[in-house]
Design a protein around this motif. Sequence first.
Motif, PDB file in Angstrom:
ATOM      1  N   HIS A  44       0.596   1.145  -3.862  1.00 48.86           N
ATOM      2  CA  HIS A  44       1.683   2.118  -3.941  1.00 48.86           C
ATOM      3  C   HIS A  44       2.027   2.392  -5.393  1.00 48.86           C
ATOM      4  N   THR A  45       1.926   3.644  -5.757  1.00 52.71           N
ATOM      5  CA  THR A  45       2.233   4.029  -7.134  1.00 52.71           C
ATOM      6  C   THR A  45       3.294   5.115  -7.201  1.00 52.71           C
ATOM      7  N   GLY A  46       3.740   5.606  -6.034  1.00 56.49           N
ATOM      8  CA  GLY A  46       4.680   6.710  -6.017  1.00 56.49           C
ATOM      9  C   GLY A  46       3.993   8.037  -6.289  1.00 56.49           C
ATOM     10  N   SER A  47       2.675   8.042  -6.259  1.00 57.95           N
ATOM     11  CA  SER A  47       1.902   9.237  -6.542  1.00 57.95           C
ATOM     12  C   SER A  47       1.873  10.169  -5.335  1.00 57.95           C
ATOM     13  N   ALA A  48       1.663  11.448  -5.597  1.00 54.84           N
ATOM     14  CA  ALA A  48       1.509  12.438  -4.527  1.00 54.84           C
ATOM     15  C   ALA A  48       0.052  12.505  -4.073  1.00 54.84           C
ATOM     16  N   GLU A  49      -0.821  11.710  -4.679  1.00 55.10           N
ATOM     17  CA  GLU A  49      -2.240  11.682  -4.319  1.00 55.10           C
ATOM     18  C   GLU A  49      -2.502  10.476  -3.419  1.00 55.10           C
ATOM     19  N   HIS A  50      -3.279  10.710  -2.370  1.00 56.85           N
ATOM     20  CA  HIS A  50      -3.529   9.678  -1.368  1.00 56.85           C
ATOM     21  C   HIS A  50      -5.016   9.583  -1.055  1.00 56.85           C
ATOM     22  N   GLN A  51      -5.460   8.376  -0.618  1.00 54.82           N
ATOM     23  CA  GLN A  51      -6.853   8.140  -0.264  1.00 54.82           C
ATOM     24  C   GLN A  51      -6.898   7.245   0.959  1.00 54.82           C
ATOM     25  N   ALA A  52      -7.811   7.579   1.885  1.00 58.05           N
ATOM     26  CA  ALA A  52      -7.910   6.801   3.119  1.00 58.05           C
ATOM     27  C   ALA A  52      -9.342   6.805   3.638  1.00 58.05           C
ATOM     28  N   ILE A 101       0.863  -1.164   0.000  1.00 58.93           N
ATOM     29  CA  ILE A 101       0.000   0.000   0.000  1.00 58.93           C
ATOM     30  C   ILE A 101       0.906   1.222   0.000  1.00 58.93           C
ATOM     31  N   CYS A 102       0.362   2.365  -0.345  1.00 56.52           N
ATOM     32  CA  CYS A 102       1.141   3.602  -0.295  1.00 56.52           C
ATOM     33  C   CYS A 102       1.630   3.825   1.129  1.00 56.52           C
ATOM     34  N   GLY A 103       0.707   3.787   2.101  1.00 55.20           N
ATOM     35  CA  GLY A 103       1.085   3.897   3.499  1.00 55.20           C
ATOM     36  C   GLY A 103       1.302   5.308   4.023  1.00 55.20           C
ATOM     37  N   ARG A 104       1.112   6.332   3.185  1.00 56.08           N
ATOM     38  CA  ARG A 104       1.268   7.709   3.678  1.00 56.08           C
ATOM     39  C   ARG A 104       0.296   7.919   4.828  1.00 56.08           C
ATOM     40  N   ARG A 105       0.792   8.466   5.928  1.00 51.23           N
ATOM     41  CA  ARG A 105      -0.018   8.660   7.132  1.00 51.23           C
ATOM     42  C   ARG A 105      -0.087  10.136   7.499  1.00 51.23           C
ATOM     43  N   VAL A 106      -1.303  10.585   7.856  1.00 46.79           N
ATOM     44  CA  VAL A 106      -1.507  11.937   8.366  1.00 46.79           C
ATOM     45  C   VAL A 106      -2.552  11.863   9.473  1.00 46.79           C
ATOM     46  N   LEU A 107      -2.475  12.800  10.394  1.00 42.80           N
ATOM     47  CA  LEU A 107      -3.515  12.897  11.413  1.00 42.80           C
ATOM     48  C   LEU A 107      -4.747  13.522  10.785  1.00 42.80           C
ATOM     49  N   ALA A 108      -5.910  13.028  11.168  1.00 37.50           N
ATOM     50  CA  ALA A 108      -7.165  13.574  10.642  1.00 37.50           C
ATOM     51  C   ALA A 108      -7.401  14.953  11.243  1.00 37.50           C
ATOM     52  N   LEU A 125     -16.785   6.298   4.389  1.00 38.75           N
ATOM     53  CA  LEU A 125     -16.475   7.684   4.085  1.00 38.75           C
ATOM     54  C   LEU A 125     -14.966   7.775   3.878  1.00 38.75           C
ATOM     55  N   TRP A 126     -14.572   8.276   2.729  1.00 38.88           N
ATOM     56  CA  TRP A 126     -13.174   8.357   2.330  1.00 38.88           C
ATOM     57  C   TRP A 126     -12.767   9.817   2.150  1.00 38.88           C
ATOM     58  N   THR A 127     -11.487  10.052   2.249  1.00 44.87           N
ATOM     59  CA  THR A 127     -10.928  11.357   1.946  1.00 44.87           C
ATOM     60  C   THR A 127      -9.763  11.177   0.993  1.00 44.87           C
ATOM     61  N   ALA A 128      -9.409  12.253   0.333  1.00 49.09           N
ATOM     62  CA  ALA A 128      -8.251  12.263  -0.566  1.00 49.09           C
ATOM     63  C   ALA A 128      -7.449  13.528  -0.288  1.00 49.09           C
ATOM     64  N   TRP A 129      -6.153  13.441  -0.482  1.00 48.23           N
ATOM     65  CA  TRP A 129      -5.280  14.600  -0.304  1.00 48.23           C
ATOM     66  C   TRP A 129      -4.025  14.416  -1.125  1.00 48.23           C
ATOM     67  N   ARG A 130      -3.309  15.495  -1.284  1.00 50.81           N
ATOM     68  CA  ARG A 130      -2.025  15.481  -1.990  1.00 50.81           C
ATOM     69  C   ARG A 130      -0.927  15.779  -0.993  1.00 50.81           C
ATOM     70  N   ASP A 131       0.272  15.333  -1.284  1.00 49.52           N
ATOM     71  CA  ASP A 131       1.416  15.660  -0.432  1.00 49.52           C
ATOM     72  C   ASP A 131       1.467  17.172  -0.217  1.00 49.52           C
TER      73      ASP A 131
END
Length: 128
Positions: free
Chosen positions: A52-60, A10-17, A73-79
């Motif tokens: 994981h695609t190496g993309s700057a776009e993420h979905q969680a 998976i991409c695995g990028r993590r951010v606090l909501a 309910l999903w969200t999307a964000w960019r680096d």
Amino acid sequence: MPGAQEERLICGRRVLAPPVLTTAALAMANARAPGTYSGDDAQPELVCAIDHTGSAEHQAVVLGLQGPHAGSLWTAWRDGTDPITVAELPDCPVVRDGEACSEFEGHPGGHSWELADLARLTPNNCSA
């Protein structure tokens, strides 16, 4: 090992909501089923679970809705930006050996059972 299949991650990028995102998700979920959802139902840490695609776009997933075929309910964000919008998406309908894919319908890349989370495989190695 020759012929071994390369492990997909998976991409695995993590951010606090952000609080605004949690508030929006709870309002949306409780609009469907008043009084059903609380802050404990929302994810405090968002993890990009797509292939994981190496993309700057993420979905969680922000919040899983209750009931069969309810979706999530999903969200999307960019680096470099915070996730601030929520969308209700149906669950991926693909099932293998009784295990449903935990992604949304039409997600990019592999299904959840085909992907590993590097952070879970190596807890001392942050993937993001």
